[in-house]
Design an enzyme around this catalytic site. Structure first.
Site: not given
Lengths: 271, 228
Positions: A43-45, A76, A218
């Site tokens: 999971a990213t930003t 997220k 990503a």
């Protein structure tokens, strides 16, 4: 077992009576291989922005596994409790498990003790859990959270960031984590003002996520075709509130429309 | 000192002992109202609760010996949180919790010389009044599935009788609170309970996430004046 006296901490209780249910035990098998042998979704930003009266937190929806998009609508950003929000970047599976445990942890304390933990108390509990994951972090299964909440004593929104070793740092004004965070943070640096309204804080978050998605593969941008927009949540004295999808869709549409004319987004005055 | 006591006599003695202990305290009433389940305790303490949250839709009320029902409350919270974490939040049910309490209380009653002097209610608010669940547990581990209202502790017969006369289905919160308070006042002649002598909480099915809420003294006063 349930009637034994002792701790108000759910994690400690679980660790001594149901160690098999602890995230690190559940996932030990994962870490025992060579790092990088399995491509787990990441999971990213995540971004967070304070404004007078609260804090807004937002996350993009992309999970990647290597160069493949593993999921387009992953969530997220989570409600931690009535007055706080938590989000994760890094190995998704472990992060979500830690978030679930953290949610139970602070609610459990509240029920056992009859009082809510202070915002700092909650931030510290989260640090302990991240530290518990250090062994796996060393093997490449890194997860870092971003924690934000409304401090009822100081009557202000506050943001806490973490390193994989459980170090806890208070951030001022705004912050971002994840692979797109450098771009998002640069964006927020230009957009943040001390007198943002909640709407403007949310808009700044969506702008920053757009900038992150622009430069980081990503991080997913707003998906107007599939109608998948970032998750945006606000925490104020009135509690945690996840913004309704239509509101976020409007913000995202406004951001995308603005980029037709100026792909770099809003510009700050040079002097 | 007799060397032999029949099991019947031993159990009877324990039950009498527990009943006496429970009757010494003050009463608690639990009743359904149109938006959920209401808990009212004759309890002037702000800190030592007789009514508590267990889980999202589940609450707990108890009378008797404080340290004993507090131990059971903490065990209930642990039971609920472990199950909710292990499975899903929806998999934590009042029925499961009532069964766990029944096991514990039954074991304590039969196997230890001193039974717990407690009586409890475990209640779960449903989607509507028909799916609300109220379980009443006594010191020996017996469970009863109740509908409408429950009174326990103190001068329980007088309170129960008063509650029976005042309760009807679909009461508003104000009316249910009034019925509860009047029933508690039936413990003694001329007893009048003010808002600050009451501990009041609800499981309100119209809320989100955690449905348990305590009512503050000003809110209790407001509701009581509304219904008078």
């Amino acid at each position: 077992m349930f009637m034994s006296p002792g701790t108000s901490s759910f994690t400690e209780f679980l660790g001594s009576h149901h160690p098999d249910l602890m995230p690190d035990r559940r996932l030990t098998a994962l870490g025992s291989g060579t790092s990088g042998a399995v491509d787990l979704p990441h999971a990213t930003t995540i971004v967070a922005v304070t404004y007078p009266g609260g804090v807004v937190m937002a996350g993009d929806r992309r999970a990647t596994s290597g160069n493949v998009i593993a999921q387009r609508d992953v969530e997220k950003v989570f409600r931690a409790d009535e007055l706080s929000a938590v989000a994760i970047a890094g190995t998704a599976g472990i992060g979500m498990e830690i978030v679930r445990l953290f949610q139970v942890e602070i609610e459990h304390y509240e029920k056992m003790e009859g009082r809510t933990l202070s915002l700092e108390g909650k931030a510290n509990r989260l640090a302990t859990m991240i530290r518990g994951n250090l062994g796996m972090a060393m093997q490449g299964l890194v997860v870092v959270p971003l924690f934000a909440g409304y401090d009822i004593e100081r009557e202000t929104g506050r943001i806490f960031s973490y390193d994989p070793a459980g170090g806890r740092y208070e951030e001022h004004d705004f912050y971002s984590i994840g692979s797109g965070s450098v771009f998002a943070r640069g964006s927020l640096k230009k957009l943040w003002r001390a007198d943002l309204s909640e709407d403007d804080a949310a808009l700044a978050c969506v702008q920053a996520l757009y900038d992150a998605a622009d430069d980081d593969s990503a991080t997913g941008g707003p998906d107007l075709i599939r109608k998948i927009f970032p998750i945006v949540a606000a925490v104020t004295a009135d509690g945690f509130r996840r913004l309704p999808e239509e509101e976020i869709a409007d913000l995202a549409q406004a951001v995308v429309d603005g980029r037709y004319d100026s792909p770099g987004g809003p510009s700050a005055p040079l002097r | 000192m007799p060397f032999y006591v029949s099991p019947e006599q031993a159990m009877k003695d324990k039950a009498d002992y527990a009943r006496k202990g429970i009757a010494r305290g003050r009463s608690v009433v639990v009743l359904q109202y149109d938006d959920g389940i209401l808990f009212v305790a004759d309890n002037p303490s702000r800190a030592l609760h007789k009514i508590s949250e267990i889980y999202d839709r589940i609450a707990y009320a108890a009378v008797g010996k404080y340290n004993e029902f507090e131990t059971l409350r903490l065990a209930g919270v642990r039971y609920a949180d472990v199950n909710g974490y292990q499975y899903d939040r929806r998999d934590v049910t009042a029925r499961g919790l009532a069964n766990a309490y029944a096991q514990s209380l039954g074991n304590i009653f039969t196997e230890t010389p001193k039974p717990y002097e407690v009586e409890l209610v475990v209640a779960e608010v449903g989607e509507d009044a028909d799916t609300d669940q109220i379980y009443r547990l006594t010191f020996d581990g017996s469970v009863r599935d109740e509908h409408g209202y429950v009174a326990m502790g103190g001068q329980v017969e007088a309170v129960e009788q008063a509650l029976k006369e005042r309760f009807s289905e679909g009461l508003s919160l104000a009316a249910a609170l009034r019925a509860g308070v009047q029933s508690l006042e039936a413990q003694e002649a001329d007893r009048r309970l003010e808002a600050k002598a009451l501990e009041v909480a609800v499981l309100d099915r119209n809320r989100e996430h955690r449905l348990f809420r305590r009512l503050t003294a000003p809110r209790i006063e407001e509701l009581l004046s509304e219904s008078s």
